[in-house]
Each structure stands twice: as structure tokens, then as C-alpha cells.
Design a protein around this motif. Structure first.
Motif, PDB file in Angstrom:
ATOM      1  N   SER A 236       0.847  -1.185   0.000  1.00 47.65           N
ATOM      2  CA  SER A 236       0.000   0.000   0.000  1.00 47.65           C
ATOM      3  C   SER A 236       0.885   1.238   0.000  1.00 47.65           C
ATOM      4  O   SER A 236       2.112   1.144   0.148  1.00 47.65           O
ATOM      5  N   ARG A 237       0.300   2.414  -0.148  1.00 44.82           N
ATOM      6  CA  ARG A 237       1.105   3.642  -0.121  1.00 44.82           C
ATOM      7  C   ARG A 237       1.827   3.790   1.207  1.00 44.82           C
ATOM      8  O   ARG A 237       3.016   4.119   1.247  1.00 44.82           O
ATOM      9  N   ARG A 238       1.110   3.521   2.302  1.00 47.82           N
ATOM     10  CA  ARG A 238       1.741   3.607   3.618  1.00 47.82           C
ATOM     11  C   ARG A 238       2.794   2.507   3.781  1.00 47.82           C
ATOM     12  O   ARG A 238       3.871   2.735   4.329  1.00 47.82           O
ATOM     13  N   GLY A 239       2.475   1.313   3.285  1.00 45.05           N
ATOM     14  CA  GLY A 239       3.419   0.212   3.370  1.00 45.05           C
ATOM     15  C   GLY A 239       4.680   0.484   2.576  1.00 45.05           C
ATOM     16  O   GLY A 239       5.795   0.137   3.015  1.00 45.05           O
ATOM     17  N   ALA A 240       4.524   1.114   1.408  1.00 37.75           N
ATOM     18  CA  ALA A 240       5.683   1.454   0.585  1.00 37.75           C
ATOM     19  C   ALA A 240       6.562   2.482   1.289  1.00 37.75           C
ATOM     20  O   ALA A 240       7.798   2.382   1.259  1.00 37.75           O
ATOM     21  N   ALA A 241       5.938   3.468   1.934  1.00 36.89           N
ATOM     22  CA  ALA A 241       6.705   4.486   2.657  1.00 36.89           C
ATOM     23  C   ALA A 241       7.487   3.855   3.809  1.00 36.89           C
ATOM     24  O   ALA A 241       8.661   4.177   4.039  1.00 36.89           O
TER      25      ALA A 241
END
Length: 234
Positions: free
Chosen positions: A75-80
Motif C-alpha cells: 500500500s502507499r503507507r506500506g511502501a513508505a
């Protein structure tokens, strides 16, 4: 197990009804501790590929694994979070924060991503600034140091979070030849000291002549993989 595995990677950008292929059926594997570069002319897909590896974008199709993670599944948060734990970045224009000192610029990822205790932050920052030869300038601001010194600071900042992989997009483009070779030598030494993998995206012959493996891209295709001069003993 490879640090990076790319299987049939395709990336297509859309502009209205027009589809523009940036990468086409790209396959490769990169081992930990590598010192390699993607090369090719503008528009060949090398920066797109760096962005995919850096979890700044996702492939349209195919499977890309970085440090055991499928980047398409993040996810976007997971990627960050993944970037903060595993990746460091070095840019052509340094990307230092002008209102922070050299010390504070290197410390910044530890405050934002890892929130380490003060003593550990201080130890890491001091240690890396010493290794890149910037400890004497640690209280200066970016506009008070040279371009080569800024890139040394950027190298220290990229490594301060103990990443497994550092991605460097045209890191020597704004440096003269003598300074560029000096920065490349520092990065190679950091690879040797810490086992960090360095991946460059460039057409700069100074880097091309120093890396161990070259991946040549043309029109989104990986057309050649060759041993660089940095990988030879002659």
C-alpha cells in the motif's frame, strides 16, 4: 536469494487515450552488495526502473521483488515504511534541506522514519560524517559548502538509516570530474564497509567506468548486461 528480482516487468503510462510504454518485458536479478548501473539515453526507461525499485511507483504488469517484498502488493503507507527501513536515495541536485545544518540533514531520516534515541542518532551521524570527510563542516548550512561536499552529505544521509539498498539517480551530473570520482570512491568504500547495494541510473561515463555491472536500456528494453571496468581485475 537475490536482493532484487524482476520478472517480465512492464510499465505503461497513459495520457488520455494514448499509452506510452516505458518498460517492456524487463528481467534481471541483482545480488546483495552489488555496485551496478542502469544506463541508456534519455527516455530509455532507466529512471522509471529506479522509481519502481524504490517503491515510488508500481509496474503495470510483471513481478518485482525487493528485499523479499513484492512491490506491487505494498500500500502507499506500506511502501513508505518499506523505503524508510530498507532504502536510501541520492539525487542529482542533492536535495538537502537549506534551513538545516549538515549534521541535521544527515540526522533527519532518523527523526522522521526511525525516531531513534538521541545518543544513537548522534553516534550514527558522527560516524558517517567522519567516513565521508564532513565532520569539520557539520555545523555549516548547505549554501556554505561546495557541490562535492553536498553530495558527500547526501551519501551520509542515504546511509544513516542502515539501508540494504541505495538508489542514486545521476549523482555526479552536477560535479566536476575530480569531485565525481572522489564521491564514487566514497560510495564504493561505503559498499565495502557496510555491504550496501548501490544502484545508479546514469549516462555519465565516470560512473559507467567504475561500476561492476552495466544494464543497458533502449526504448524500455533491457538490451544488454555487461561487466563494467569496476568488476575487472585487469
Amino acid at each position: 536469494m537475490s536482493l532484487i528480482s524482476a520478472v517480465d516487468i512492464n510499465k505503461v503510462y497513459k495520457s488520455g487515450e494514448i499509452k506510452v510504454p516505458a518498460l517492456r518485458s524487463v528481467n534481471f536479478e541483482i545480488e546483495s552488495g552489488s555496485f551496478i548501473s542502469f544506463i541508456g539515453p534519455s527516455g530509455s526507461g532507466k529512471t522509471t526502473l529506479l522509481n519502481l525499485i524504490g517503491c515510488l511507483d508500481k509496474p503495470t504488469s510483471g513481478r518485482l521483488e525487493v528485499a523479499g517484498e513484492s512491490t506491487s502488493d505494498l500500500s502507499r503507507r506500506g511502501a513508505a515504511s518499506f523505503r524508510g527501513k530498507n532504502l536510501g536515495f541520492i539525487f542529482q541536485d542533492f536535495n538537502l534541506i537549506p534551513v538545516l545544518t549538515v549534521y541535521e540533514n544527515v540526522e533527519y531520516p532518523l527523526l522522521i522514519v526511525q525516531n531513534l534515541p538521541y545518543k544513537e542518532r548522534k553516534h550514527r551521524v558522527h560516524s558517517l560524517l567522519e567516513k565521508v570527510g564532513m565532520i569539520a563542516q557539520m555545523n555549516k548550512y548547505p549554501d556554505q559548502i561546495s557541490g562535492g561536499q553536498k553530495q558527500r552529505v547526501a551519501v551520509a544521509r542515504a546511509l544513516v538509516s542502515n539501508p540494504r539498498l541505495v538508489l542514486a539517480d545521476e549523482p555526479t551530473a552536477n560535479l566536476d570530474s575530480k569531485t565525481a570520482f572522489m564521491v564514487i570512491d566514497i560510495m564504493r568504500q561505503m559498499r565495502d564497509d557496510f555491504g550496501v547495494t548501490f544502484i545508479f541510473s546514469t549516462h555519465d561515463p565516470k560512473i559507467v567506468g567504475e561500476v561492476e555491472t552495466l544494464y543497458t536500456l533502449e526504448d524500455g528494453l533491457l538490451v544488454n548486461t555487461s561487466v563494467g571496468k569496476g568488476g575487472r581485475n585487469d
